[in-house]
Design an enzyme around this catalytic site. Structure first.
Site, PDB file in Angstrom:
ATOM      1  CG  HIS A 128      -8.812  49.567 -73.612  1.00  0.00           C
ATOM      2  ND1 HIS A 128      -7.926  50.604 -73.851  1.00  0.00           N
ATOM      3  CD2 HIS A 128      -8.197  48.768 -72.715  1.00  0.00           C
ATOM      4  CE1 HIS A 128      -6.831  50.421 -73.139  1.00  0.00           C
ATOM      5  NE2 HIS A 128      -6.966  49.313 -72.437  1.00  0.00           N
ATOM      6  CG  ASP A 164      -8.855  53.440 -75.529  1.00  0.00           C
ATOM      7  OD1 ASP A 164      -9.972  53.142 -75.061  1.00  0.00           O
ATOM      8  OD2 ASP A 164      -7.852  52.724 -75.381  1.00  0.00           O
ATOM      9  CB  SER A 217      -5.121  50.291 -69.911  1.00  0.00           C
ATOM     10  OG  SER A 217      -4.330  49.573 -70.815  1.00  0.00           O
TER      11      SER A 217
END
Length: 492
Positions: free
Chosen positions: A125, A155, A228
């Site tokens: 993402h 992911d 992230s």
């Protein structure tokens, strides 16, 4: 001459007791030193040496994406503001043709280098939809990156940069060895503030969020937006997780962060590096967990395994697996529930012939299945069924009013041509059937693991189960094409 009294030290009066006291004091001192040593081992006085060692391999990631332009001053002033006309006039002067112009949008994330030749791991993402990806190293140097492959299911994304010099990198550790309470350290680029280190412990293991292959490590190390894709390290400087998500009511860290376990990530990375895509094994069945009621209805001694609800065209059907089979062992590994089976199948090599042990008709049977590839699997095709009985009537059974599926009902309910069974016309809201989720419009295709096309067949299965001393009966129910098994109590 009267003799004078001479003071004798107590130690001299009681030498044995004195030695015992000294021994105890020594043991206490030794225990204190051992506790200090254990505490120092459990939590280092400083994480600085570890951070200094591994920080050169942690990177900031900046992505750039071209997005459609917008007319008007949206995002600059509130709608209806007295300044709205002013900003619109300002924009019009810079956009004389009056057409919205594309603009470039940027986003920030983190990542880490896993090889000296420039492979970088991050979250999918972070880079999804990006036109340009720029990697910033701890030294301040920047390099453009290209996408090698991505896996939205976990992911994870694998990038590659080209460098004239060998790059500092970190290695993956075994996430299965990470225990609840172990110290961990997260590194990344939180909120765009640049390189940052946070520390905490492993709060929980084997967390599942929403994905099929989820295996998250939960940690209280501070993880925020921008972290992230960054690494979660153990105290040996090995990556045991990729920081992916947080649970937060306000968007900031409240001590509940999730990192995808390294043992999941490494398999994905290896496939992305070799093929540029993932290649997961595919069995080709629809499954559900075994409950206590289902286990009792089927005669299973242990509440475990994965109950097959449907077998569309695919490897399982070709091998002879049937709806109603309970998979108890896959490729030599016990199956505890549906999640464990899905993960095991997905991690098995495409094309491998595996032994699948199923519980069928009161006994176990081993079936050899050659796995397909999940990414290439077509949509599920419902299994064929027998033709419906011509007799049409209604009857109240187990709290449900049921009837045979008619062509009109088939069209109204959107039931596939290959499916037949009994339609729930109405249901008593005080019944167990209603409590377990059955509703008007549901289609019952199997009762007691036998296909039913008439009410008489259902009555026969209920009678047979009662005669066999069963307390519950298994129904295969379909709604919108999706099958599931439900166990209903049949005791008088």
């Amino acid at each position: 001459m009267r003799p004078q009294a001479i003071a004798i030290p107590a130690a001299d009066k009681h030498p044995v007791q004195a030695r015992i006291r000294l021994l105890w004091l020594g043991l206490l001192a030794l225990s204190f030193l051992m506790v200090q040593a254990l505490a120092a081992q459990a939590k280092p006085e400083s994480l600085a040496p570890l951070a200094e060692k591994i920080s050169p391999a942690v990177v900031n990631i900046t992505t750039s994406t071209m997005v459609e332009g917008r007319t008007g001053p949206q995002g600059i002033v509130p709608e209806g503001s007295p300044f709205e006309d002013f900003f619109r006039e300002f924009q019009d002067r810079n956009n004389r043709d009056g057409e919205p112009r594309p603009r470039r949008s940027s986003a920030l994330g983190s990542g880490f280098v896993i090889s000296e030749d420039g492979y970088v791991v991050t979250n999918n993402h972070v880079i999804d939809g990006a036109d340009e990806i720029l990697i910033e190293f701890f030294s301040g140097d920047e390099l453009p990156a290209k996408v090698i492959g991505t896996d939205p299911n976990t992911d994870i994304a694998l990038l590659k940069v080209e460098s004239d010099e060998p790059l500092s990198f970190v290695s993956f550790g075994d996430s299965d060895n990470a225990l609840v309470g172990d110290w961990v350290m997260a590194m990344g680029n939180p909120l765009g503030q640049g390189f940052s280190v946070s520390a905490g412990i492993v709060s929980a293991r084997n967390r599942a969020l929403s994905g099929t292959y989820d295996d998250y490590i939960q940690t209280d190390a501070a993880i925020n937006r921008g972290n992230s894709g960054g690494p979660l390290f153990n105290m040996d400087g090995e990556v045991i997780g990729v920081n992916t998500a947080i649970l937060s009511p306000n968007g900031g860290s409240i001590g509940i962060g999730f990192s995808m376990a390294s043992n999941v990530v490494t398999r994905v990375v290896d496939q992305l590096k070799e093929f540029g895509e993932t290649r997961r094994g595919w069995l080709g069945v629809r499954i559900q967990d075994v409950t206590e009621e289902i286990a009792e209805a089927m005669g299973l001694e242990v509440v475990a395994g994965a109950l097959i609800t449907d077998v569309p065209e695919g490897p399982a059907k070709e091998a002879g697996l049937l709806s109603g089979d309970v998979i108890v062992n896959f490729d030599g590994t016990e199956v505890t529930d549906t999640r464990s089976l899905v993960k095991k199948v997905g991690n098995t090599t495409v094309g491998k012939a595996v032994r699948v042990v199923v519980f069928r008709d009161g006994a176990t049977k081993t079936i050899l299945v050659t796995l397909g590839r999940r990414e290439e699997a077509e949509g599920a095709v419902p299994a064929a069924a027998t033709k419906p009985d011509a007799e049409i009537k209604e009857e109240e059974v187990l709290g449900m009013t049921i009837t045979v599926l008619t062509p009109e009902m088939r069209e109204e309910l959107g039931v596939d041509d290959g499916l037949n069974g009994l339609v729930v016309m109405d249901i008593d809201e005080t019944s167990e059937a209603f409590e377990k989720g059955l509703r008007a419009g549901d289609l019952i295709t199997e009762v007691g693991q036998q296909k039913v096309t008439s009410i008489d067949q259902m009555d026969e299965q209920i009678t047979a189960a009662r005669d066999a001393g069963r307390k519950s009966l298994l129904l295969l129910v379909r709604r919108g094409g999706d099958p599931r098994f439900v166990a209903l109590n049949i005791e008088d």
